[in-house]
Design an enzyme around this catalytic site. Structure first.
Site, PDB file in Angstrom:
ATOM      1  N   LYS A 166     -18.075  10.962  -1.454  1.00  0.00           N
ATOM      2  CA  LYS A 166     -17.424   9.885  -2.187  1.00  0.00           C
ATOM      3  C   LYS A 166     -17.773  10.098  -3.648  1.00  0.00           C
ATOM      4  O   LYS A 166     -18.938  10.030  -4.035  1.00  0.00           O
ATOM      5  CB  LYS A 166     -17.919   8.515  -1.708  1.00  0.00           C
ATOM      6  CG  LYS A 166     -17.312   7.390  -2.518  1.00  0.00           C
ATOM      7  CD  LYS A 166     -17.925   6.040  -2.217  1.00  0.00           C
ATOM      8  CE  LYS A 166     -17.674   5.123  -3.406  1.00  0.00           C
ATOM      9  NZ  LYS A 166     -18.296   3.816  -3.271  1.00  0.00           N
ATOM     10  N   GLY A 172     -19.479  -4.735  -6.855  1.00  0.00           N
ATOM     11  CA  GLY A 172     -20.469  -5.804  -6.727  1.00  0.00           C
ATOM     12  C   GLY A 172     -20.015  -7.176  -7.185  1.00  0.00           C
ATOM     13  O   GLY A 172     -20.796  -8.121  -7.151  1.00  0.00           O
ATOM     14  N   ALA A 207     -14.702  -1.250  -3.256  1.00  0.00           N
ATOM     15  CA  ALA A 207     -15.347  -2.086  -4.282  1.00  0.00           C
ATOM     16  C   ALA A 207     -14.600  -3.370  -4.565  1.00  0.00           C
ATOM     17  O   ALA A 207     -13.375  -3.420  -4.568  1.00  0.00           O
ATOM     18  CB  ALA A 207     -15.527  -1.321  -5.595  1.00  0.00           C
ATOM     19  N   GLY A 208     -15.386  -4.409  -4.800  1.00  0.00           N
ATOM     20  CA  GLY A 208     -14.845  -5.692  -5.224  1.00  0.00           C
ATOM     21  C   GLY A 208     -14.556  -6.671  -4.103  1.00  0.00           C
ATOM     22  O   GLY A 208     -14.269  -7.837  -4.346  1.00  0.00           O
ATOM     23  N   ASN A 231     -19.987  -2.885   0.509  1.00  0.00           N
ATOM     24  CA  ASN A 231     -21.440  -2.855   0.690  1.00  0.00           C
ATOM     25  C   ASN A 231     -22.051  -4.231   0.448  1.00  0.00           C
ATOM     26  O   ASN A 231     -22.517  -4.897   1.365  1.00  0.00           O
ATOM     27  CB  ASN A 231     -22.040  -1.816  -0.276  1.00  0.00           C
ATOM     28  CG  ASN A 231     -23.540  -1.609  -0.067  1.00  0.00           C
ATOM     29  OD1 ASN A 231     -24.194  -2.335   0.673  1.00  0.00           O
ATOM     30  ND2 ASN A 231     -24.095  -0.610  -0.699  1.00  0.00           N
ATOM     31  N   THR A 232     -21.989  -4.690  -0.833  1.00  0.00           N
ATOM     32  CA  THR A 232     -22.674  -5.922  -1.209  1.00  0.00           C
ATOM     33  C   THR A 232     -22.266  -7.120  -0.350  1.00  0.00           C
ATOM     34  O   THR A 232     -23.109  -7.935   0.018  1.00  0.00           O
ATOM     35  CB  THR A 232     -22.388  -6.243  -2.689  1.00  0.00           C
ATOM     36  OG1 THR A 232     -22.561  -5.052  -3.449  1.00  0.00           O
ATOM     37  CG2 THR A 232     -23.319  -7.299  -3.220  1.00  0.00           C
TER      38      THR A 232
END
Lengths: 277, 339
Positions: A112, A173, A200-201, A222-223
């Site tokens: 990635k 994040g 993301a986001g 992830n977050t």
């Protein structure tokens, strides 16, 4: 249509697979491995998510030599495919070096690719990204580029050898969801045959479902799981949301309209649009 | 009864003192030249069980409560002035999130922050104040513990002596309590090291009465006031087992956070930079593991001074009373996780 009823048919479900660089997957959720309260909770969350691919950052954890080995072996023992990432890299050179190290550590050509261009938004440096993608693809890597929804950049990434594109939903994040649904929709329409992953986001399961309803092939996050009050439950929630969104997309959503359309037939009634006395 | 304690960090010293208080003879063996020179040396010394609820399992919080009384009554070195959490304006959602997961705090506005910590007047719009929490200087605590042990007449210290897995350096004892931290990986293969970097600043321009935590989505940083205008700023958390290499990035993060809390830290002297490995099991929870007449007290992770008192008293009761404690045992991991 493969979906006959609201109850998913197991056989049809099995045929709805996804392929990255010739590797077939059944889960459309890719999960990051940072920020969890502990490796044990990380492992439980991965299991609950059903994810078959996890991403691992090498830059930060590597230290000198192989000091990150304890954590990496925990990741390898999860029994899922590893997609190493170049998170935190700011230059082409850094990203390429990190990718080479990742291939060494995890024995996979998958990478990635992140080349970060700006600190406040962690926005990709798309110029560096395209260059690094070209170098790595030529060197035999299967590159998963973290990019924006810019169509021209996307074209150049494909020309550089990428067979997957990973546009952002919102900055890393932030948990803001899909900042530019129009742009993401245009990207889907523009590249009908390319696996597209929103990376993301994503903050909540509904964000992920919305991306799937746009026809995106997968979600990387992830977050949203790692920092949830109960990461394991949130992982399960995302798995369900992805299934719902994907199923909804394939079922052919209705078109929105401006005026109400009664769902019960009104033909035969004496007057419509007049309140009863 | 004769007890051999291996390791003179906070775990070993608190364990040794528990047995001494019960009237046992204790020999403490340490491979370094002095007590508390492993990761205890780099600890922050926050006794903040309520804050821990944000990211730790309930068992850490429960065991942590015992530390508050211990460091007040048994080894009286803690200052009980609470702790204060702040966030830069752009990271205020972190403060909201933190508050949602924790309890026993007061939400303060600018004025109340200034009343509590005059040097922070006007710098932050909101803060969470955990008024029952405490902090200590780990190096001072180690000295105090060693003095209590020596004064008891029941403890002897053997420094510069390696007591490894081969039993070299083992003495004739009824029980051995292994408190070696990450060095016990030779006997505890599921142990891993989590690197932490810290620094100490010194300035006369700022004074705090309590630890200040600055929330940030990636690197939450705490600043713990110590004597002589010193401030411990810590700590990074990196998943690697590299001892003793402080990175520029870590210092950038820590110094950046200190500067955000108060710009006068920009003129402070950097007195020390350090790093070491926190010993952790995969669930980041502490364990007392038994093998014959040997107990391993380990996995204190980033909670050495917070968890050591509770583990020490359990180790003593396991040996002297045959007691069993599911909250620190392997067999009951699943149970205590779902609790």
């Amino acid at each position: 249509m493969p979906w006959k009823s609201s109850c998913p048919d197991k056989a049809a479900e099995m045929t709805d697979t996804l392929s990255f660089y010739g590797e077939t997957l059944t889960s459309r959720l890719l999960v990051g491995t940072a920020l969890y309260p502990s490796p044990a909770i990380l492992a439980d969350a991965i299991r609950a998510s059903g994810a078959e691919v996890v991403t691992v950052s090498l830059r930060r954890e590597s230290g000198a030599g192989r000091a990150g080995e304890s954590f990496w072996s925990l990741i390898r023992n999860l029994g899922v495919r590893v997609l190493p990432n170049t998170a935190g890299c700011r230059t082409v050179k850094e990203a390429v070096t990190t990718a080479e190290m990742a291939r060494d550590v995890f024995g996979t050509p998958w990478i990635k690719l992140e080349v970060i261009g700006e600190d406040d938004t962690l926005q990709p440096d798309v110029f560096g990204l395209v260059e690094a993608a070209r170098i790595l693809s030529r060197d035999g890597f299967n590159v998963f580029p973290y990019t924006t929804e810019d169509l021209v950049v996307a074209e150049k990434l494909l020309a550089a050898g990428c067979e997957v594109l990973m546009p952002w939903g919102a900055p890393i994040g932030t948990g803001r969801g899909l900042n530019n649904p129009y742009g993401l929709k245009a990207m889907r329409a523009h590249f009908p045959g390319v696996p597209l992953v929103v990376d993301a986001g994503i903050g909540t399961p509904s964000h992920a479902a919305a991306a799937m309803e746009l026809g995106y092939d997968a979600i990387l996050l992830n977050t949203a799981i790692a920092k949830a009050g109960d990461p394991v439950a949130m992982a399960k929630a995302f798995a369900l949301a992805l299934d719902a969104g994907r199923l909804g997309y394939r079922a052919g959503p209705m078109e929105p309209r401006d005026m109400a359309a009664p769902s019960t037939p009104v033909i035969g009634r004496a007057f419509t649009g007049v309140a009863r006395a | 009864m004769r007890i051999s304690v291996i390791g003179a960090g906070v775990a070993g010293l608190t364990v040794a003192y528990e047995f001494v208080r019960a009237g046992c003879n204790v020999v403490v063996t340490e491979r370094r030249a002095a007590s508390g020179r492993g990761c205890s040396f780099y600890a922050g010394g926050m006794l903040a069980p309520w804050c821990e609820a944000e990211s730790s399992e309930p068992v850490v919080v429960d065991l942590g409560f015992e530390a508050l009384a211990y460091w007040r009554d048994v080894v009286p070195v803690a200052s009980r002035n609470g702790s204060l959490l702040v966030a830069p304006a752009r990271d205020l959602p972190e403060l909201t999130r933190f508050g949602r997961r924790t309890s026993h705090f007061e939400a303060l506005d600018t004025e109340a922050i200034g009343a509590l910590e005059p040097d922070l007047a006007g710098r932050f719009g909101r803060a969470l104040y955990f008024k029952d929490e405490a902090h200590l200087d780990p190096r001072e605590a180690v000295v105090a513990l060693e003095r209590l042990l020596r004064d008891s007449g029941l403890a002897t210290f053997r420094f510069d002596t390696d007591a490894d897995d081969k039993g070299a350096g083992d003495i004739d004892a009824d029980w051995t309590i292994d408190c070696r931290g990450f060095a016990a990986k030779d006997r505890l293969p599921d142990l891993r090291g989590v690197k932490g970097e810290m620094l100490i600043l010194q300035t006369r321009d700022i004074s705090f009465s309590r630890p200040i935590q600055l929330l940030h989505p990636r690197t939450p940083v705490y600043i713990v006031p110590r004597a002589d205008g010193r401030f411990m700023v810590g700590a990074t958390m990196v998943e690697n087992e590299e001892r003793g290499r402080v990175t520029a990035r870590a210092m950038l993060d820590l110094l950046g956070a200190a500067y955000t809390v108060h710009p006068a830290f920009g003129e402070a002297e950097i007195v020390e930079m350090g790093c070491d490995l926190r010993p952790a099991f995969p669930d980041n929870l502490p364990r007392i593991r038994r093998e014959g007449r040997r107990l391993f007290v380990n996995g204190l992770f980033r909670h050495g001074f917070l968890l050591a008192p509770a583990l020490a008293s359990r180790a003593r009761r396991m040996v002297l009373d045959g007691a069993h404690f599911p909250e620190v045992s392997d067999a009951d991991q699943r149970q205590r996780q779902s609790a």
